[in-house]
Write a protein that holds these residues in place. Structure first.
Motif, PDB file in Angstrom:
ATOM      1  N   ALA A   9      -3.790  -3.444  -6.532  1.00  0.00           N
ATOM      2  CA  ALA A   9      -4.740  -2.550  -7.219  1.00  0.00           C
ATOM      3  C   ALA A   9      -4.641  -1.146  -6.622  1.00  0.00           C
ATOM      4  O   ALA A   9      -4.743  -0.142  -7.336  1.00  0.00           O
ATOM      5  CB  ALA A   9      -6.169  -3.088  -7.111  1.00  0.00           C
ATOM      6  N   SER A  10      -4.418  -1.077  -5.312  1.00  0.00           N
ATOM      7  CA  SER A  10      -4.293   0.231  -4.648  1.00  0.00           C
ATOM      8  C   SER A  10      -3.031   0.965  -5.108  1.00  0.00           C
ATOM      9  O   SER A  10      -3.092   2.126  -5.516  1.00  0.00           O
ATOM     10  CB  SER A  10      -4.261   0.048  -3.120  1.00  0.00           C
ATOM     11  OG  SER A  10      -5.369  -0.712  -2.675  1.00  0.00           O
ATOM     12  N   THR A  11      -1.892   0.268  -5.076  1.00  0.00           N
ATOM     13  CA  THR A  11      -0.646   0.928  -5.491  1.00  0.00           C
ATOM     14  C   THR A  11      -0.675   1.239  -6.988  1.00  0.00           C
ATOM     15  O   THR A  11      -0.163   2.258  -7.429  1.00  0.00           O
ATOM     16  CB  THR A  11       0.603   0.073  -5.174  1.00  0.00           C
ATOM     17  OG1 THR A  11       0.402  -1.235  -5.694  1.00  0.00           O
ATOM     18  CG2 THR A  11       0.848  -0.023  -3.693  1.00  0.00           C
ATOM     19  N   GLY A  12      -1.316   0.365  -7.750  1.00  0.00           N
ATOM     20  CA  GLY A  12      -1.437   0.597  -9.194  1.00  0.00           C
ATOM     21  C   GLY A  12      -2.268   1.824  -9.530  1.00  0.00           C
ATOM     22  O   GLY A  12      -2.210   2.344 -10.643  1.00  0.00           O
ATOM     23  N   LEU A  13      -3.041   2.297  -8.557  1.00  0.00           N
ATOM     24  CA  LEU A  13      -3.814   3.528  -8.749  1.00  0.00           C
ATOM     25  C   LEU A  13      -3.217   4.695  -7.954  1.00  0.00           C
ATOM     26  O   LEU A  13      -3.885   5.681  -7.667  1.00  0.00           O
ATOM     27  CB  LEU A  13      -5.280   3.295  -8.348  1.00  0.00           C
ATOM     28  CG  LEU A  13      -6.070   2.442  -9.355  1.00  0.00           C
ATOM     29  CD1 LEU A  13      -7.404   1.995  -8.776  1.00  0.00           C
ATOM     30  CD2 LEU A  13      -6.281   3.200 -10.663  1.00  0.00           C
ATOM     31  N   GLY A  14      -1.935   4.533  -7.587  1.00  0.00           N
ATOM     32  CA  GLY A  14      -1.214   5.651  -6.992  1.00  0.00           C
ATOM     33  C   GLY A  14      -1.423   5.852  -5.499  1.00  0.00           C
ATOM     34  O   GLY A  14      -1.060   6.888  -4.947  1.00  0.00           O
ATOM     35  N   ILE A  15      -2.009   4.853  -4.806  1.00  0.00           N
ATOM     36  CA  ILE A  15      -2.238   4.991  -3.363  1.00  0.00           C
ATOM     37  C   ILE A  15      -1.009   4.483  -2.606  1.00  0.00           C
ATOM     38  O   ILE A  15      -0.503   3.396  -2.906  1.00  0.00           O
ATOM     39  CB  ILE A  15      -3.484   4.167  -2.926  1.00  0.00           C
ATOM     40  CG1 ILE A  15      -4.726   4.532  -3.746  1.00  0.00           C
ATOM     41  CG2 ILE A  15      -3.728   4.306  -1.420  1.00  0.00           C
ATOM     42  CD1 ILE A  15      -5.290   5.897  -3.504  1.00  0.00           C
ATOM     43  N   ASP A  16      -0.534   5.269  -1.630  1.00  0.00           N
ATOM     44  CA  ASP A  16       0.572   4.805  -0.786  1.00  0.00           C
ATOM     45  C   ASP A  16      -0.023   3.955   0.334  1.00  0.00           C
ATOM     46  O   ASP A  16      -0.539   4.482   1.324  1.00  0.00           O
ATOM     47  CB  ASP A  16       1.321   6.012  -0.206  1.00  0.00           C
ATOM     48  CG  ASP A  16       2.446   5.573   0.732  1.00  0.00           C
ATOM     49  OD1 ASP A  16       2.677   4.344   0.851  1.00  0.00           O
ATOM     50  OD2 ASP A  16       3.079   6.444   1.355  1.00  0.00           O
ATOM     51  N   ILE A  17       0.051   2.637   0.181  1.00  0.00           N
ATOM     52  CA  ILE A  17      -0.676   1.764   1.114  1.00  0.00           C
ATOM     53  C   ILE A  17      -0.013   1.691   2.493  1.00  0.00           C
ATOM     54  O   ILE A  17      -0.607   1.204   3.441  1.00  0.00           O
ATOM     55  CB  ILE A  17      -0.886   0.330   0.540  1.00  0.00           C
ATOM     56  CG1 ILE A  17       0.436  -0.367   0.226  1.00  0.00           C
ATOM     57  CG2 ILE A  17      -1.772   0.373  -0.686  1.00  0.00           C
ATOM     58  CD1 ILE A  17       0.260  -1.825  -0.207  1.00  0.00           C
TER      59      ILE A  17
END
Length: 254
Positions: A49-57
Motif C-alpha cells: 500500500a505504501s509503494t502503491g502510493l509512491g512511498i520509497d519504503i
C-alpha cells in the motif's frame, strides 16, 4: 480538520490475492478526491500500500513498526502522498517480525488504537490495509477499527474463508471492541464474461444481503499496472473502468 474521531475501516480477508491492497489504496484515493482527509495505515510487511502510493519504503526513518513496538509518535511516521488529502502510515519488511515481537508486549492488542486516537481529529477516515492472516497485526486493526470491509475475489472458494473471518470479528467484538462490525463486502476482480463470477456474486449476496456493496470492481489491467507507477487508479487512469468503480464504491462507503 474534523471535531470528532475519524471513522476507521479495516480492510481484511485472510486469503491473499483478493484485492485488499488495491481496494485500500484506491478506495482511500477516491474518498480523498471527495475532499475528505484520509489516512491509509499499511499493516502489511510487504508494504504494497505504501509503494502503491509512491512511498520509497527503503528510505523511511520510522514506520508503523516503530509506532506499534516502540511507541514512536504516529505523526512522525505519517507521510503525504501525491494525492491531495491522502496520507499514509507506511510499512516495510521490519514489520515481518512484529507478530512475534508483539506477543510479549503490554496491551498488545490495542497498540494501534492508542496511536490512532492521538491523530483521530486530523483525519475524516483511516483505512487499514491488513495482512493476509488473522494474527496480532490484524487483531490490532480490528481493535482500532469501527468497521470491517471485506474484499472477495469472485472465484470458487470465495465464501470459504468468510465464515472464519466473521467468527474472528465476533470474537474481537465480544472481547476487545464492541463497536466492530463487518459493514461492507466488496466483490473484486469481477469478470462479467464468466458464469462463475456471476454465480459467486449471487451466492455472496444471498448469504450476506445486508453487507454486499452494489458496486463491483472489475478485473482490469489498468488497476494492476497503477501500483508500479506509485499511483492510485484515480490519478493513473482517471477515466478507466477501475477508477469509475472505486469512485462509485467510495460514495457507497461514505
Amino acid at each position: 480538520m474534523n471535531d470528532e474521531a475519524a471513522r476507521i475501516i479495516a480492510v481484511a480477508n485472510q486469503k491473499g490475492g483478493v484485492g485488499k491492497t488495491t481496494t485500500s489504496v484506491n478506495l482511500a484515493a477516491a474518498i480523498a478526491e471527495m475532499g475528505k482527509r484520509v489516512l491509509v495505515v499499511d499493516l502489511d510487511p510487504q508494504g504494497n500500500a505504501s509503494t502503491g502510493l509512491g512511498i520509497d519504503i527503503r528510505s523511511l526513518g520510522t514506520t508503523v513498526y516503530d509506532v506499534l513496538l516502540h511507541e514512536a509518535p504516529i505523526e512522525d511516521s505519517i507521510e503525504p502522498t501525491s494525492v491531495k488529502n491522502l496520507f499514509v502510515l507506511p510499512s516495510n519488511i521490519d514489520l515481518a517480525g512484529a507478530e512475534i515481537e508483539l506477543v510479549s508486549v503490554f496491551s498488545r492488542e490495542s497498540r494501534l488504537k492508542r496511536s490512532l486516537d492521538t491523530v483521530g481529529e486530523d483525519f475524516d477516515i483511516a483505512i487499514i490495509d491488513c495482512p493476509p492472516s488473522l494474527g496480532l497485526l490484524t487483531i490490532n486493526a480490528f481493535v482500532a477499527a469501527t468497521e470491517v470491509l471485506v474484499p472477495i475475489q469472485c472465484e470458487y472458494y470465495a465464501l470459504e474463508g468468510l465464515a472464519q473471518l466473521f467468527r474472528n470479528v465476533r470474537l474481537v467484538k465480544s472481547n476487545l471492541n464492541q463497536d466492530l462490525d463487518v459493514r461492507h463486502i466488496v466483490l473484486t476482480m469481477y469478470d462479467a464474461r464468466t458464469k462463475l463470477a456471476e454465480q459467486v456474486a449471487a451466492d455472496v449476496r444471498t448469504h450476506y444481503p445486508e453487507s454486499v456493496c452494489r458496486t463491483v470492481i472489475p478485473r482490469s489491467v489498468r488497476l494492476s499496472e497503477a501500483p508500479s507507477y506509485g499511483q492510485p487508479i484515480t490519478t493513473f487512469d482517471p477515466l478507466s473502468r477501475g477508477a469509475v468503480a472505486y469512485r462509485e464504491l467510495a460514495k457507497e462507503v461514505i
